[in-house]
Design an enzyme around this catalytic site. Structure first.
Site, PDB file in Angstrom:
ATOM      1  N   ARG A   1       0.903  -1.152   0.000  1.00  0.00           N
ATOM      2  CA  ARG A   1       0.000   0.000   0.000  1.00  0.00           C
ATOM      3  C   ARG A   1       0.942   1.201   0.000  1.00  0.00           C
ATOM      4  O   ARG A   1       1.756   1.348   0.899  1.00  0.00           O
ATOM      5  CB  ARG A   1      -0.868   0.011   1.259  1.00  0.00           C
TER       6      ARG A   1
ATOM      7  N   ASP B   1     -11.679  -9.466  -0.323  1.00  0.00           N
ATOM      8  CA  ASP B   1     -12.888  -8.890   0.278  1.00  0.00           C
ATOM      9  C   ASP B   1     -14.148  -8.961  -0.583  1.00  0.00           C
ATOM     10  O   ASP B   1     -15.249  -8.823  -0.081  1.00  0.00           O
ATOM     11  CB  ASP B   1     -12.648  -7.417   0.637  1.00  0.00           C
TER      12      ASP B   1
ATOM     13  N   ARG C   1     -19.152 -24.649  24.242  1.00  0.00           N
ATOM     14  CA  ARG C   1     -18.625 -23.284  24.371  1.00  0.00           C
ATOM     15  C   ARG C   1     -19.066 -22.373  23.221  1.00  0.00           C
ATOM     16  O   ARG C   1     -19.346 -22.831  22.121  1.00  0.00           O
ATOM     17  CB  ARG C   1     -17.103 -23.388  24.372  1.00  0.00           C
TER      18      ARG C   1
ATOM     19  N   GLU D   1     -14.481  -8.307  10.539  1.00  0.00           N
ATOM     20  CA  GLU D   1     -13.623  -7.422  11.354  1.00  0.00           C
ATOM     21  C   GLU D   1     -14.188  -6.007  11.468  1.00  0.00           C
ATOM     22  O   GLU D   1     -13.959  -5.319  12.450  1.00  0.00           O
ATOM     23  CB  GLU D   1     -12.185  -7.390  10.823  1.00  0.00           C
TER      24      GLU D   1
HETATM   25  O1  F6P Z   1      -8.011  -5.714   1.446  1.00  0.00           O
HETATM   26  C1  F6P Z   1      -7.839  -6.972   1.928  1.00  0.00           C
HETATM   27  C2  F6P Z   1      -7.626  -7.008   3.412  1.00  0.00           C
HETATM   28  O2  F6P Z   1      -7.160  -8.297   3.717  1.00  0.00           O
HETATM   29  C3  F6P Z   1      -8.845  -6.646   4.267  1.00  0.00           C
HETATM   30  O3  F6P Z   1      -9.773  -7.690   4.408  1.00  0.00           O
HETATM   31  C4  F6P Z   1      -8.207  -6.256   5.572  1.00  0.00           C
HETATM   32  O4  F6P Z   1      -9.056  -5.401   6.278  1.00  0.00           O
HETATM   33  C5  F6P Z   1      -6.961  -5.560   5.131  1.00  0.00           C
HETATM   34  O5  F6P Z   1      -6.653  -6.076   3.839  1.00  0.00           O
HETATM   35  C6  F6P Z   1      -5.769  -5.749   6.028  1.00  0.00           C
HETATM   36  O6  F6P Z   1      -4.719  -4.999   5.500  1.00  0.00           O
HETATM   37  P1  F6P Z   1      -3.224  -5.020   6.015  1.00  0.00           P
HETATM   38  O7  F6P Z   1      -2.636  -6.341   5.641  1.00  0.00           O
HETATM   39  O8  F6P Z   1      -2.568  -3.894   5.291  1.00  0.00           O
HETATM   40  O9  F6P Z   1      -3.295  -4.866   7.484  1.00  0.00           O
END
Ligand code: F6P
Length: 327
Positions: free
Chosen positions: A76, A132, A167, A227
């Site tokens: 990124r 996603d 559980r 999440e």
């Molecule tokens: O975009 C894919 C993803 O795996 C999401 O599901 C998740 O929220 C995010 O990337 C996590 O990103 P990083 O690996 O940069 O923490």
């Protein structure tokens, strides 16, 4: 009609997704077959900024279709979000004589690609790759099916211990903004609850349902939590549910396991299909578009029309799913 591209650049960006390699392989081989040169940029837009690329040929993409991750690497890249960064990227593309750039990634990647069209007059084509499944312009994104299988495998295992120990388990799957993975594995894993950002729920009400189910003699109780359902995810929900129900509610965060692994068959097929089509679209002069699969057909959607659309969950379907979750 402009001249046909001679050199194609390819990169993978954002969260890597299983099936990206199948796509790189298809792009490379389809392009070489059509007499084009291919260069692969390392680590997404970061490589574009550093001019870090290498030539790819049919042989260099051998034996990768079954591998997770991406042979090109991904990232990124904050610098690419600035206009200055994108200008630098455009210069590097011109210097390397790239005519068409194919980018494989998620929403951030497509936004970056759209913005690059303002600095660079070459062709840019996007291909949806993210676990996603949260992009407009396609029914499926490369990587989604593998992530479902990976998460499902864990949920099946958790079910064994949940049943043995009587559980409550809260399994957190990825999806910061979209509940597609949670919905998919929740249905396929026979979860008792599915908590997704698109369908907010009150934790008190969930606690009430857990208690009622337990009173009816239910042993295992699995709650799949996307999440992005709430701040703190499954850990927070588990804490609050334990307080409300006085039961042991155990969280399990599957995390990045969902991003890895050998790609499922359909991620390889989708990656291949979209990769081949992206090369053909480039040869047809397309630019500023993403190649996706809609209703079983390959479709091109302009970057501007992808929007930030999350898949809306059909309330009638959601209600029917909820009926069969707990009985
Ligand atoms: O975009 C894919 C993803 O795996 C999401 O599901 C998740 O929220 C995010 O990337 C996590 O990103 P990083 O690996 O940069 O923490």
């Amino acid at each position: 009609v402009g001249t046909q591209p001679k050199t194609i650049g390819v990169l993978t960006s954002g969260g890597d997704a299983p099936g990206m390699n199948a796509c790189i392989r298809a792009i490379t081989r389809a392009a070489v077959y059509r007499g084009l040169c291919v260069v692969g940029y390392r680590f997404g837009y970061k490589g574009l900024l550093a001019g870090d690329c290498r030539p790819l040929d049919g042989r260099s993409v051998s034996n990768i279709i079954q591998r997770g991750g991406t042979i090109l690497g991904s990232s990124r890249c904050a610098e690419f979000e600035s206009e200055e960064g994108r200008r630098k990227a455009a210069e590097n593309l011109r210097r390397s004589k790239v005519d068409a750039l194919l980018v494989i990634g998620g929403e951030g990647t497509m936004n970056g690609a759209r913005e690059l069209t303002e600095q660079w007059d070459g062709q840019i084509i996007g291909i949806p790759g993210t676990i996603d499944n949260d992009l407009g312009g396609t029914d499926w994104t490369i990587g989604f099916f593998t992530a479902l299988d990976t998460a499902l495998d864990s949920i099946d295992k958790i079910r064994d211990t949940a049943e043995a120990f009587d559980r409550v388990f809260l399994v957190e799957v990825m999806g910061r903004l979209a509940g597609d993975i949670a919905l998919g594995v929740g249905i396929a894993g026979g979860a008792e609850e599915i908590l997704i950002p698109e369908m907010p729920e009150d934790i008190e009400t969930i606690g009430q349902r857990v208690r009622e189910s337990k009173e009816r003699g239910k042993l295992s109780y699995i709650i799949v939590v996307a999440e992005g359902f709430c701040k703190g995810g499954a850990i927070e929900v588990a804490k609050r549910l334990s307080e409300i129900t006085s039961l042991t509610c155990t969280p399990c965060v599957l995390g990045h396991t969902q991003r890895g692994g050998s790609p499922a068959a359909y991620d390889r097929i989708l990656g291949t299909r979209l990769g081949i089509h992206a090369v053909e679209a480039a040869l047809d002069g397309a630019t500023g578009v993403m190649v996706g699969e809609i209703d079983g057909n390959v479709a091109l959607t302009r970057f501007e029309d992808l929007g930030t659309r999350r898949r809306a969950i059909d309330p009638a379907f959601w209600q029917k799913v909820n009926v069969i979750l707990r009985s």
